[in-house]
Every structure is written in structure tokens, then in C-alpha cells.
Scaffold this motif. Structure first.
Motif, PDB file in Angstrom:
ATOM      1  N   UNK A 169     -52.727   7.459  27.276  1.00 28.12           N
ATOM      2  CA  UNK A 169     -53.873   6.726  26.984  1.00 28.12           C
ATOM      3  C   UNK A 169     -55.330   7.523  27.464  1.00 28.12           C
ATOM      4  N   UNK A 170     -55.173   8.057  28.532  1.00 25.71           N
ATOM      5  CA  UNK A 170     -56.143   8.933  29.036  1.00 25.71           C
ATOM      6  C   UNK A 170     -56.418  10.235  28.268  1.00 25.71           C
ATOM      7  N   UNK A 171     -55.344  11.000  27.847  1.00 23.67           N
ATOM      8  CA  UNK A 171     -55.597  12.145  26.901  1.00 23.67           C
ATOM      9  C   UNK A 171     -55.911  11.691  25.556  1.00 23.67           C
ATOM     10  N   UNK A 172     -56.087  10.470  25.111  1.00 25.40           N
ATOM     11  CA  UNK A 172     -56.378  10.052  23.812  1.00 25.40           C
ATOM     12  C   UNK A 172     -55.267  10.415  22.900  1.00 25.40           C
ATOM     13  N   UNK A 173     -53.983  10.453  23.448  1.00 24.63           N
ATOM     14  CA  UNK A 173     -52.801  10.427  22.534  1.00 24.63           C
ATOM     15  C   UNK A 173     -52.406  11.984  22.371  1.00 24.63           C
ATOM     16  N   UNK A 174     -53.143  12.856  23.052  1.00 24.37           N
ATOM     17  CA  UNK A 174     -52.879  14.409  23.131  1.00 24.37           C
ATOM     18  C   UNK A 174     -51.797  14.709  23.731  1.00 24.37           C
ATOM     19  N   UNK A 175     -51.384  13.967  25.047  1.00 24.49           N
ATOM     20  CA  UNK A 175     -50.310  14.192  25.594  1.00 24.49           C
ATOM     21  C   UNK A 175     -49.475  13.041  25.812  1.00 24.49           C
ATOM     22  N   UNK A 202     -44.555   6.652  20.417  1.00 21.29           N
ATOM     23  CA  UNK A 202     -45.241   5.159  20.528  1.00 21.29           C
ATOM     24  C   UNK A 202     -44.856   4.377  19.626  1.00 21.29           C
ATOM     25  N   UNK A 203     -44.360   3.247  19.937  1.00 23.61           N
ATOM     26  CA  UNK A 203     -44.157   2.144  18.977  1.00 23.61           C
ATOM     27  C   UNK A 203     -44.918   0.804  19.144  1.00 23.61           C
ATOM     28  N   UNK A 253     -47.650  -2.126  22.579  1.00 20.82           N
ATOM     29  CA  UNK A 253     -47.189  -0.838  22.544  1.00 20.82           C
ATOM     30  C   UNK A 253     -46.352  -0.293  23.629  1.00 20.82           C
ATOM     31  N   UNK A 254     -45.535   0.496  23.168  1.00 23.48           N
ATOM     32  CA  UNK A 254     -44.431   1.146  24.311  1.00 23.48           C
ATOM     33  C   UNK A 254     -44.207   2.735  24.021  1.00 23.48           C
ATOM     34  N   UNK A 255     -43.847   3.143  24.775  1.00 24.33           N
ATOM     35  CA  UNK A 255     -43.400   4.467  24.605  1.00 24.33           C
ATOM     36  C   UNK A 255     -41.842   4.665  24.812  1.00 24.33           C
ATOM     37  N   UNK A 256     -41.047   5.219  23.785  1.00 24.26           N
ATOM     38  CA  UNK A 256     -39.530   5.200  23.870  1.00 24.26           C
ATOM     39  C   UNK A 256     -39.010   6.598  23.325  1.00 24.26           C
ATOM     40  N   UNK A 257     -37.822   6.835  23.937  1.00 29.60           N
ATOM     41  CA  UNK A 257     -37.068   7.927  23.462  1.00 29.60           C
ATOM     42  C   UNK A 257     -36.460   7.647  22.164  1.00 29.60           C
TER      43      UNK A 257
END
Length: 152
Positions: free
Chosen positions: A28-34, A48-49, A61-65
């Protein structure tokens, strides 16, 4: 702890929760760049789903492998190998249309559980990525859903 049990060790729930919070915060803080990556060789990527909440109707939203299986993306509904089903999976089952953000773009997807031979094949591929998969999955009473995100 015996040698056999050592492979099943997982950090306490609060450690996993904190790691997830930090990962989402960096994203979030990187604006989605990291925070997102493509799968490579025998390594999963991260996506990110965003699903629709089954009770609220709001985006969640959630970040998944994940890994790629042709045009499909494959993930596991594992909730850090804890017992309850993850909320994102319950939401996706209620509202299968979702959006995925990958390191190289965004996709509209339709989510479903793999069944039968397809599930066995996709699970075996996850096993190549994570050799501890069966040991960790055995910690749960119900089988872990293999989730297929198909382009729509």
C-alpha cells in the motif's frame, strides 16, 4: 520436538498475522510498486486478489502466493495453515467474479475450486514448489481448497 515434527512447525498465529500486515502495508505505501512478484522456476509469485465481501458487498483484498497453469492462476485457500477457511475464499465462493493485480498488470478472473484429477495435478505442482505442503496440510481437518482463477 522430534525430527519428524520439525517439518510441520509453523510460527505462532500472531507472527503470521504481523507478516501479512507488514506485506500489505509495504504494498500500500509503495503504491503497488513493491510486494507483488511473478512465479519463477520452482518458486511461487505473489498477487493481489480483490473479491466482493459476501456480507458487506464491499471490495476485500488479500495478497496470495500463486503459480500459473496456462492462462489460469492457481492458489491455495490455506489461511496460514490455520483451521478456519480464509475469508477471501468464502467471499470468492459467494461471488466468483474477482480482480487480480499481478506484477505486470490487472486481470478480471472467475474463481473456483479445482476438483478430482485437476485438483490432484495442481496439488502435485504445489508440492514441487513447497516440499512441506503435505505436512502442513495435514494440520487441517478439512482438505485445503486448490483455487483456480480463470480469465473472464
Amino acid at each position: 520436538m522430534s525430527t519428524a515434527d520439525r517439518g510441520a512447525w509453523l510460527p505462532p498465529h500472531w507472527v503470521k498475522w504481523l507478516a501479512w500486515k507488514i506485506h500489505r502495508g509495504i504494498y500500500t505505501l509503495s503504491g503497488g510498486r513493491i510486494g507483488l512478484s511473478r512465479p519463477r522456476d520452482r518458486r511461487s509469485g505473489t498477487l493481489r486478489l480483490t473479491v466482493t465481501g459476501r456480507r458487506t458487498g464491499q471490495p476485500r483484498s488479500v495478497i496470495l502466493a500463486y503459480y500459473e497453469d496456462g492462462p489460469n492462476l492457481v492458489t491455495l485457500a490455506m489461511n496460514g495453515w490455520e483451521e478456519p477457511e480464509p475469508a477471501w475464499w468464502l467471499n470468492l465462493r459467494a461471488h466468483p467474479e474477482a480482480e487480480v493485480v499481478l506484477a505486470d498488470g490487472t486481470r478480471a478472473v472467475l474463481g473456483r475450486a479445482a476438483e478430482g484429477d485437476e485438483r490432484a495435478r495442481l496439488w502435485a505442482r504445489w508440492r514441487e514448489i513447497d516440499l512441506r505442503l503435505d505436512t502442513w496440510a495435514a494440520r487441517r481437518r478439512k482438505p485445503t481448497a486448490v483455487v483456480v482463477l480463470e480469465p473472464r
